[in-house]
Design a protein around this motif. Structure first.
Motif, mmCIF file in Angstrom:
data_model
loop_
_atom_site.group_PDB
_atom_site.id
_atom_site.type_symbol
_atom_site.label_atom_id
_atom_site.label_comp_id
_atom_site.label_asym_id
_atom_site.label_seq_id
_atom_site.Cartn_x
_atom_site.Cartn_y
_atom_site.Cartn_z
ATOM 1 N N ARG A 1 37.621 31.041 36.634
ATOM 2 C CA ARG A 1 38.176 32.357 36.913
ATOM 3 C C ARG A 1 37.413 33.425 36.144
ATOM 4 O O ARG A 1 36.815 33.156 35.118
ATOM 5 N N GLN A 2 37.457 34.621 36.690
ATOM 6 C CA GLN A 2 36.749 35.729 36.068
ATOM 7 C C GLN A 2 37.602 36.978 36.164
ATOM 8 O O GLN A 2 37.894 37.468 37.263
ATOM 9 N N ALA A 3 37.992 37.474 35.000
ATOM 10 C CA ALA A 3 38.745 38.720 34.925
ATOM 11 C C ALA A 3 37.768 39.887 34.815
ATOM 12 O O ALA A 3 36.619 39.690 34.396
ATOM 13 N N PRO A 4 38.185 41.087 35.179
ATOM 14 C CA PRO A 4 37.282 42.239 35.107
ATOM 15 C C PRO A 4 36.700 42.414 33.714
ATOM 16 O O PRO A 4 37.431 42.401 32.712
ATOM 17 N N GLY A 5 35.387 42.550 33.657
ATOM 18 C CA GLY A 5 34.712 42.775 32.392
ATOM 19 C C GLY A 5 34.548 41.548 31.518
ATOM 20 O O GLY A 5 34.072 41.652 30.391
#
Length: 124
Positions: free
Chosen positions: A38-42
């Motif tokens: 997963r990749q969260a903003p920033g």
């Protein structure tokens, strides 16, 4: 070539559940490991869970252990991520990745195939 298509994301409240799906095609996957990241903003892409297609061995990030379950359906060529007790910090774009070999790798750099991602948003 391996094609991966994720689905199942959405907007939920804290404590709710979601099940993500990753449909795979293009190759026989018996010698592959399938991972969810997963990749969260920033932020950088983060390991969530991994499963070997053959044998079904699994490994989880500490942050999701006991809440998330990874599984696969050989007949449907699909990998699932059941997410329970969701928290706002689980908010991210979730990606399915595939890598050749049966190593339970936690590094996204080791995965050669990726889906387009599905967005999960957990409100407090």
């Amino acid at each position: 070539q391996v094609q991966l298509v994720e689905s199942g994301g959405g907007l939920v409240q804290a404590g709710d559940s979601l099940r993500l799906s990753c449909a795979a095609s293009g190759r026989t996957l018996s010698n592959y490991a399938m991972g969810w990241f997963r990749q969260a903003p920033g932020k950088e892409r983060e390991f969530v869970a991994v499963i070997t297609w053959s044998g079904g061995r699994t490994y989880y990030a500490d942050s999701v252990k006991g809440r998330f379950t990874i599984s696969r359906d050989n007949a449907e060529n699909t990998v699932y991520l059941q997410m329970n007790s969701l928290k706002p910090e689980d908010t991210a774009v979730y990606y399915c990745g595939a890598r050749i070999g049966l190593v339970l790798s936690t590094s996204h750099l080791r995965y050669g195939y990726w889906g387009q991602g599905t967005t999960v948003t957990v409100s407090s």
